[in-house]
Write a protein that holds these residues in place. Structure first.
Motif, mmCIF file in Angstrom:
data_model
loop_
_atom_site.group_PDB
_atom_site.id
_atom_site.type_symbol
_atom_site.label_atom_id
_atom_site.label_comp_id
_atom_site.label_asym_id
_atom_site.label_seq_id
_atom_site.Cartn_x
_atom_site.Cartn_y
_atom_site.Cartn_z
ATOM 1 N N MET A 48 1.274 -1.121 0.168
ATOM 2 C CA MET A 48 -0.097 0.233 -0.181
ATOM 3 C C MET A 48 1.202 0.943 0.141
ATOM 4 O O MET A 48 2.065 1.238 0.595
ATOM 5 N N PRO A 49 0.557 2.187 -0.896
ATOM 6 C CA PRO A 49 1.975 3.487 -1.070
ATOM 7 C C PRO A 49 1.233 4.368 0.488
ATOM 8 O O PRO A 49 -0.208 4.293 0.522
ATOM 9 N N SER A 50 2.593 4.883 0.419
ATOM 10 C CA SER A 50 2.435 5.590 2.356
ATOM 11 C C SER A 50 2.762 7.341 1.588
ATOM 12 O O SER A 50 3.770 7.190 1.003
ATOM 13 N N VAL A 51 2.591 8.093 2.098
ATOM 14 C CA VAL A 51 2.462 9.789 1.892
ATOM 15 C C VAL A 51 2.907 10.581 3.293
ATOM 16 O O VAL A 51 1.990 9.210 3.904
ATOM 17 N N ARG A 52 3.601 11.026 3.638
ATOM 18 C CA ARG A 52 3.862 11.597 4.486
ATOM 19 C C ARG A 52 2.701 12.982 4.231
ATOM 20 O O ARG A 52 3.016 13.689 3.297
ATOM 21 N N GLY A 53 2.280 14.292 5.639
ATOM 22 C CA GLY A 53 1.229 14.892 5.347
ATOM 23 C C GLY A 53 1.994 15.910 5.824
ATOM 24 O O GLY A 53 1.506 16.787 7.049
ATOM 25 N N PHE A 104 -0.028 10.313 6.231
ATOM 26 C CA PHE A 104 0.098 10.154 8.117
ATOM 27 C C PHE A 104 0.564 11.492 8.177
ATOM 28 O O PHE A 104 0.518 12.639 6.902
ATOM 29 N N PRO A 105 -0.114 11.371 9.396
ATOM 30 C CA PRO A 105 -0.211 13.765 9.869
ATOM 31 C C PRO A 105 1.141 13.855 10.569
ATOM 32 O O PRO A 105 1.753 13.701 10.510
ATOM 33 N N TYR A 106 0.689 15.280 10.046
ATOM 34 C CA TYR A 106 1.993 15.944 9.662
ATOM 35 C C TYR A 106 2.172 15.951 11.534
ATOM 36 O O TYR A 106 3.434 16.096 11.565
ATOM 37 N N GLN A 107 1.576 15.543 12.402
ATOM 38 C CA GLN A 107 2.471 15.837 13.736
ATOM 39 C C GLN A 107 3.527 14.874 13.913
ATOM 40 O O GLN A 107 5.084 15.067 14.124
ATOM 41 N N ALA A 108 2.918 13.896 13.263
ATOM 42 C CA ALA A 108 3.709 11.927 13.577
ATOM 43 C C ALA A 108 4.727 12.799 12.507
ATOM 44 O O ALA A 108 5.864 11.888 12.915
ATOM 45 N N CYS A 109 5.387 12.839 11.383
ATOM 46 C CA CYS A 109 5.692 13.447 10.322
ATOM 47 C C CYS A 109 6.842 14.787 10.652
ATOM 48 O O CYS A 109 8.139 14.136 11.108
ATOM 49 N N ASN A 110 7.025 15.145 12.220
ATOM 50 C CA ASN A 110 7.083 16.384 12.456
ATOM 51 C C ASN A 110 7.633 15.965 13.563
ATOM 52 O O ASN A 110 8.941 16.072 14.439
ATOM 53 N N MET A 148 10.177 6.654 16.279
ATOM 54 C CA MET A 148 9.229 6.876 15.523
ATOM 55 C C MET A 148 8.888 5.354 15.216
ATOM 56 O O MET A 148 7.379 5.564 14.987
ATOM 57 N N HIS A 149 9.252 4.329 15.329
ATOM 58 C CA HIS A 149 8.732 3.222 15.353
ATOM 59 C C HIS A 149 7.379 3.130 16.387
ATOM 60 O O HIS A 149 5.961 2.650 15.962
ATOM 61 N N GLU A 150 7.626 3.579 17.866
ATOM 62 C CA GLU A 150 6.543 3.606 18.316
ATOM 63 C C GLU A 150 5.623 4.849 18.223
ATOM 64 O O GLU A 150 4.550 4.411 18.125
ATOM 65 N N ILE A 151 6.021 5.478 17.574
ATOM 66 C CA ILE A 151 5.056 6.803 16.892
ATOM 67 C C ILE A 151 3.801 5.979 16.090
ATOM 68 O O ILE A 151 2.674 5.600 16.073
ATOM 69 N N ILE A 164 -4.471 9.487 10.395
ATOM 70 C CA ILE A 164 -5.305 11.227 10.571
ATOM 71 C C ILE A 164 -5.741 11.528 11.813
ATOM 72 O O ILE A 164 -5.622 11.731 13.004
ATOM 73 N N ALA A 165 -6.905 10.427 11.734
ATOM 74 C CA ALA A 165 -8.204 10.239 12.804
ATOM 75 C C ALA A 165 -7.691 9.397 13.932
ATOM 76 O O ALA A 165 -7.733 9.859 14.655
ATOM 77 N N GLY A 166 -6.540 8.382 13.339
ATOM 78 C CA GLY A 166 -5.700 7.639 14.425
ATOM 79 C C GLY A 166 -5.550 8.536 14.983
ATOM 80 O O GLY A 166 -5.232 8.671 16.511
ATOM 81 N N ALA A 167 -3.996 9.925 14.847
ATOM 82 C CA ALA A 167 -3.892 10.066 15.516
ATOM 83 C C ALA A 167 -4.206 11.078 16.276
ATOM 84 O O ALA A 167 -3.737 11.554 17.505
ATOM 85 N N ASP A 168 -5.738 11.783 16.086
ATOM 86 C CA ASP A 168 -6.370 12.514 17.130
ATOM 87 C C ASP A 168 -6.775 11.748 17.940
ATOM 88 O O ASP A 168 -6.772 12.455 18.937
ATOM 89 N N ILE A 169 -7.058 10.407 17.926
ATOM 90 C CA ILE A 169 -7.539 9.840 18.540
ATOM 91 C C ILE A 169 -6.647 9.432 19.918
ATOM 92 O O ILE A 169 -6.651 9.117 21.293
#
Length: 108
Positions: free
Chosen positions: A1-6, A27-33, A66-69, A87-92
């Protein structure tokens, strides 16, 4: 499955929905940053403990964090049936952590 960072929200909400609908993990910007924040905290730890870690050790610790995130996001997405909506997963996941901290302090 392709992935992109947000990182820094590069896509409009409509574009993000299109990507998710077409099987792209966004992936949400909070996790990427988070990588920059992790490295900063590692630097502070070294300074406060008067340590010096090699570049390889810093990289190892960064990869671990990063792996744990990513694992937390994967677990939350799966548990909540979010169909790759990281993104919803990160918010939750963030809400749960704040709630747990407030509960531990007796606020809620």
């Amino acid at each position: 499955m392709p992935s992109v960072r947000g990182a820094n929200e590069p896509a409009t909400p409509e574009a993000a929905e299109y990507l998710k609908a077409n099987g792209v993990r966004l992936f949400p910007y909070q996790a990427c940053n988070a990588g920059g924040i992790v490295v900063t905290s590692l630097e502070w730890s070294q300074d406060s403990m008067h340590l010096h870690w090699s570049e390889k050790e810093v990289e190892r610790q960064l990869r671990h964090h990063m792996h744990e995130i990513f694992r937390l996001l994967e677990d939350t997405v799966r548990e909540c049936g979010l169909k790759n909506d990281y993104i919803a997963g990160a918010d939750i996941a963030a809400f749960r952590r704040v709630y747990d901290a407030m509960r531990a302090q007796g606020i809620v």
